[in-house]
Design a protein around this motif. Structure first.
Motif, PDB file in Angstrom:
ATOM      1  N   TRP A 212      39.279  60.535  41.055  1.00  0.00           N
ATOM      2  CA  TRP A 212      37.989  61.158  40.745  1.00  0.00           C
ATOM      3  C   TRP A 212      37.510  61.946  41.960  1.00  0.00           C
ATOM      4  O   TRP A 212      37.206  61.371  43.008  1.00  0.00           O
ATOM      5  CB  TRP A 212      36.968  60.081  40.385  1.00  0.00           C
ATOM      6  N   PHE A 213      37.381  63.267  41.806  1.00  0.00           N
ATOM      7  CA  PHE A 213      36.948  64.138  42.906  1.00  0.00           C
ATOM      8  C   PHE A 213      35.521  64.662  42.708  1.00  0.00           C
ATOM      9  O   PHE A 213      34.777  64.839  43.666  1.00  0.00           O
ATOM     10  CB  PHE A 213      37.892  65.333  43.038  1.00  0.00           C
ATOM     11  N   ARG A 214      35.178  64.941  41.441  1.00  0.00           N
ATOM     12  CA  ARG A 214      33.832  65.424  41.100  1.00  0.00           C
ATOM     13  C   ARG A 214      33.405  64.767  39.785  1.00  0.00           C
ATOM     14  O   ARG A 214      34.228  64.201  39.074  1.00  0.00           O
ATOM     15  CB  ARG A 214      33.814  66.952  40.957  1.00  0.00           C
ATOM     16  N   LEU A 240      42.614  70.622  16.970  1.00  0.00           N
ATOM     17  CA  LEU A 240      43.365  69.376  16.853  1.00  0.00           C
ATOM     18  C   LEU A 240      44.838  69.568  17.197  1.00  0.00           C
ATOM     19  O   LEU A 240      45.598  68.602  17.195  1.00  0.00           O
ATOM     20  CB  LEU A 240      43.219  68.810  15.434  1.00  0.00           C
ATOM     21  N   GLY A 241      45.211  70.787  17.525  1.00  0.00           N
ATOM     22  CA  GLY A 241      46.580  71.048  17.963  1.00  0.00           C
ATOM     23  C   GLY A 241      46.838  70.669  19.407  1.00  0.00           C
ATOM     24  O   GLY A 241      47.998  70.689  19.855  1.00  0.00           O
ATOM     25  N   ASN A 242      45.781  70.307  20.150  1.00  0.00           N
ATOM     26  CA  ASN A 242      45.968  69.878  21.534  1.00  0.00           C
ATOM     27  C   ASN A 242      46.675  68.518  21.570  1.00  0.00           C
ATOM     28  O   ASN A 242      46.608  67.736  20.630  1.00  0.00           O
ATOM     29  CB  ASN A 242      44.612  69.768  22.237  1.00  0.00           C
ATOM     30  N   PHE A 243      47.325  68.245  22.701  1.00  0.00           N
ATOM     31  CA  PHE A 243      48.079  66.999  22.865  1.00  0.00           C
ATOM     32  C   PHE A 243      47.233  66.003  23.665  1.00  0.00           C
ATOM     33  O   PHE A 243      47.067  66.178  24.870  1.00  0.00           O
ATOM     34  CB  PHE A 243      49.408  67.269  23.573  1.00  0.00           C
ATOM     35  N   PRO A 244      46.685  64.966  23.011  1.00  0.00           N
ATOM     36  CA  PRO A 244      45.735  64.070  23.677  1.00  0.00           C
ATOM     37  C   PRO A 244      46.412  63.074  24.616  1.00  0.00           C
ATOM     38  O   PRO A 244      47.571  62.711  24.449  1.00  0.00           O
ATOM     39  CB  PRO A 244      45.075  63.330  22.505  1.00  0.00           C
ATOM     40  N   ASN A 245      45.634  62.602  25.595  1.00  0.00           N
ATOM     41  CA  ASN A 245      46.070  61.518  26.473  1.00  0.00           C
ATOM     42  C   ASN A 245      44.915  60.521  26.591  1.00  0.00           C
ATOM     43  O   ASN A 245      43.835  60.858  27.094  1.00  0.00           O
ATOM     44  CB  ASN A 245      46.455  62.040  27.856  1.00  0.00           C
ATOM     45  N   GLY A 246      45.145  59.283  26.108  1.00  0.00           N
ATOM     46  CA  GLY A 246      44.097  58.274  26.080  1.00  0.00           C
ATOM     47  C   GLY A 246      43.755  57.666  27.422  1.00  0.00           C
ATOM     48  O   GLY A 246      42.898  56.783  27.501  1.00  0.00           O
ATOM     49  N   GLY A 247      44.385  58.147  28.493  1.00  0.00           N
ATOM     50  CA  GLY A 247      44.093  57.613  29.823  1.00  0.00           C
ATOM     51  C   GLY A 247      42.778  58.079  30.399  1.00  0.00           C
ATOM     52  O   GLY A 247      42.325  57.563  31.429  1.00  0.00           O
ATOM     53  N   PHE A 248      42.147  59.062  29.729  1.00  0.00           N
ATOM     54  CA  PHE A 248      40.816  59.517  30.131  1.00  0.00           C
ATOM     55  C   PHE A 248      40.098  59.866  28.831  1.00  0.00           C
ATOM     56  O   PHE A 248      40.418  60.869  28.186  1.00  0.00           O
ATOM     57  CB  PHE A 248      40.898  60.718  31.070  1.00  0.00           C
ATOM     58  N   LEU A 249      39.133  59.047  28.454  1.00  0.00           N
ATOM     59  CA  LEU A 249      38.611  59.095  27.092  1.00  0.00           C
ATOM     60  C   LEU A 249      37.139  58.714  27.071  1.00  0.00           C
ATOM     61  O   LEU A 249      36.761  57.644  27.545  1.00  0.00           O
ATOM     62  CB  LEU A 249      39.415  58.106  26.231  1.00  0.00           C
ATOM     63  N   PHE A 250      36.303  59.598  26.511  1.00  0.00           N
ATOM     64  CA  PHE A 250      34.884  59.312  26.330  1.00  0.00           C
ATOM     65  C   PHE A 250      34.603  59.158  24.843  1.00  0.00           C
ATOM     66  O   PHE A 250      35.022  59.989  24.030  1.00  0.00           O
ATOM     67  CB  PHE A 250      34.015  60.438  26.896  1.00  0.00           C
ATOM     68  N   THR A 301      42.029  72.426  33.502  1.00  0.00           N
ATOM     69  CA  THR A 301      41.530  73.057  34.733  1.00  0.00           C
ATOM     70  C   THR A 301      40.620  72.080  35.481  1.00  0.00           C
ATOM     71  O   THR A 301      40.605  72.061  36.719  1.00  0.00           O
ATOM     72  CB  THR A 301      40.753  74.343  34.403  1.00  0.00           C
ATOM     73  N   TYR A 302      39.885  71.268  34.717  1.00  0.00           N
ATOM     74  CA  TYR A 302      38.905  70.350  35.299  1.00  0.00           C
ATOM     75  C   TYR A 302      39.358  68.884  35.210  1.00  0.00           C
ATOM     76  O   TYR A 302      39.228  68.138  36.183  1.00  0.00           O
ATOM     77  CB  TYR A 302      37.563  70.517  34.573  1.00  0.00           C
ATOM     78  N   ILE A 303      39.868  68.508  34.042  1.00  0.00           N
ATOM     79  CA  ILE A 303      40.333  67.128  33.814  1.00  0.00           C
ATOM     80  C   ILE A 303      41.858  67.218  33.746  1.00  0.00           C
ATOM     81  O   ILE A 303      42.445  67.375  32.682  1.00  0.00           O
ATOM     82  CB  ILE A 303      39.740  66.543  32.523  1.00  0.00           C
ATOM     83  N   ILE A 316      38.667  71.374  40.158  1.00  0.00           N
ATOM     84  CA  ILE A 316      39.189  70.116  39.608  1.00  0.00           C
ATOM     85  C   ILE A 316      38.197  68.970  39.767  1.00  0.00           C
ATOM     86  O   ILE A 316      37.533  68.837  40.801  1.00  0.00           O
ATOM     87  CB  ILE A 316      40.544  69.780  40.264  1.00  0.00           C
ATOM     88  N   CYS A 317      38.068  68.143  38.722  1.00  0.00           N
ATOM     89  CA  CYS A 317      37.196  66.961  38.761  1.00  0.00           C
ATOM     90  C   CYS A 317      38.008  65.677  38.826  1.00  0.00           C
ATOM     91  O   CYS A 317      37.661  64.768  39.597  1.00  0.00           O
ATOM     92  CB  CYS A 317      36.298  66.940  37.527  1.00  0.00           C
ATOM     93  N   THR A 318      39.035  65.571  38.020  1.00  0.00           N
ATOM     94  CA  THR A 318      39.881  64.377  38.019  1.00  0.00           C
ATOM     95  C   THR A 318      41.345  64.794  37.923  1.00  0.00           C
ATOM     96  O   THR A 318      41.670  65.859  37.386  1.00  0.00           O
ATOM     97  CB  THR A 318      39.554  63.436  36.832  1.00  0.00           C
ATOM     98  N   LEU A 319      42.211  63.923  38.435  1.00  0.00           N
ATOM     99  CA  LEU A 319      43.654  64.187  38.398  1.00  0.00           C
ATOM    100  C   LEU A 319      44.383  62.903  38.041  1.00  0.00           C
ATOM    101  O   LEU A 319      44.280  61.896  38.747  1.00  0.00           O
ATOM    102  CB  LEU A 319      44.136  64.711  39.758  1.00  0.00           C
TER     103      LEU A 319
END
Length: 367
Positions: A212-214, A240-250, A301-303, A316-319
């Motif tokens: 977490w950077f920002r 919905l064509g994007n490829f999700p990753n549940g490691g960062f989820l709100f 770009t951000y997450i 960048i906010c998180t990596l």
């Protein structure tokens, strides 16, 4: 004859002496007592006890009388204990950590990730070296521990720790990607997230290998029921064509999102053997239509993550160390990432604007 009169003991002519009369009277009294007692054997001890305590005063309490007579008195009324939550201390932990809008940040750890110098140390370091007040978000972070050693490690470094007691899996060691124990851990995490929603809390879940950077909340839409990171971002945050990753989820708590999680859990058996992230990808179209969900896919770009790396340190906010298998590989590359970030934040503004800082590429996973 005077002597005979003296022996007779006076007028009336009785020949029974006073001593004999006393003895006869006492014997008759004993016979009566024995008769009454034998007629009511069930009352024997109580009657004798009551008799032996006939001197108790009116001021003696029932307990004092009972103690003196060895009788068990009726217990005094006591206040019923407060009901115990089915979730242990979870509700209290969430209450303490929550923001004003009942949002909490959550991550999950096991013993392998809490050793000194391991992922938890890097994760917390990233907040403390972050910009824009991101360190204050630690006040709202709940660390969910999967085993006693992880819980103890959490308590040594953080305020809000919760021990999620589970059975059937030893969570202390590293779980290799897609192993049976790994899948159990991921689906257990999914079920726990559903519980938090049912308790009325919104959550931002972050894997512990996310730096977490920002503050990332500024990139989450207020109108989204769910905002999820992407391995590959296609450009449209609502496609919905994007490829999700549940490691960062709100996720916002609502009837719709709780129902989504119920269907998500059912999908485990519809698509048996699949990762919970893959199941979400398979059901996202039908569930978004059925429940009228607004799902936002977050711009890399951000997450960002190793799968699709943002190289703009100004944005960048998180990596996330996604697309990377193995604890040692993640530790190596994330340590390098934090070193670059520390140098970047310490540099003069003109050097930062000049774009002099870049990730150390390639690493074991990062490229």
């Amino acid at each position: 004859m005077k002597n005979g009169e003296a022996v007779g003991g006076g007028g009336g002519g009785s020949s029974i002496s006073p001593l004999v009369s006393f003895l006869l009277g006492a014997a008759m009294a004993i016979v009566c007592i024995l008769f009454v007692v034998s007629a009511s054997p069930g009352r024997r001890l109580a009657d004798i006890s009551a008799w032996s305590n006939a001197t108790a005063t009116a001021e003696d309490t029932p307990q004092e009388v009972a103690a003196a007579s060895n009788i068990t008195a009726a217990p005094s009324p006591v206040q019923a204990p407060a009901p115990v939550s089915a979730y242990g201390d979870l509700e209290e932990v969430l209450r303490r950590a929550a923001m004003k809008d009942r949002t909490v940040i959550m991550t999950q750890i096991n013993a392998a990730w809490t050793k000194p110098g391991s992922l938890l140390d890097l994760f917390l370091e990233s907040f403390r070296t972050g910009e824009g007040g991101v360190a204050r978000l630690l006040d709202h972070l709940v660390i969910v521990s999967m085993d006693p050693a992880a819980y103890e490690g959490c308590q040594a470094v953080h305020r809000h720790c919760y021990f999620l007691r589970t059975t059937g899996v030893d969570y202390r060691s590293e779980k290799m990607f897609m192993s049976k124990d790994y899948l159990e851990m991921m689906w257990g995490r999914n079920k726990f997230q559903q519980t938090v929603l049912q308790l009325g809390y919104n959550f931002l879940f972050t894997d512990v290998d996310v730096m977490w950077f920002r503050d990332p909340f500024r990139h989450i839409s207020m109108g989204a029921d769910m905002a999820i990171s992407t391995d590959v971002f296609m450009g449209d945050p609502y496609s919905l064509g994007n490829f999700p990753n549940g490691g960062f989820l709100f996720v916002r708590s609502s009837n719709k999102t709780v129902e989504l999680y119920r269907s998500w859990q059912q999908g485990r058996w519809r698509f048996f053997g699949k990762h919970e992230q893959d199941v979400f990808n398979l059901i996202k179209h039908e569930q978004a239509a059925r429940l009228q969900l607004t799902i936002q896919f977050l711009d890399t770009t951000y997450i960002s993550g190793f799968c699709q790396l943002s190289k703009d340190l100004d944005k960048i906010c998180t990596l996330h160390a996604n697309c990377c298998v193995g604890l040692a590989a993640k530790l190596h590359d994330l340590r390098s990432v934090l070193d670059v970030w520390t140098n970047y934040t310490a540099a003069p503004p003109e050097d930062r604007r000049a774009g002099k800082f870049h990730w150390n590429l390639p690493g074991i996973c990062i490229h």
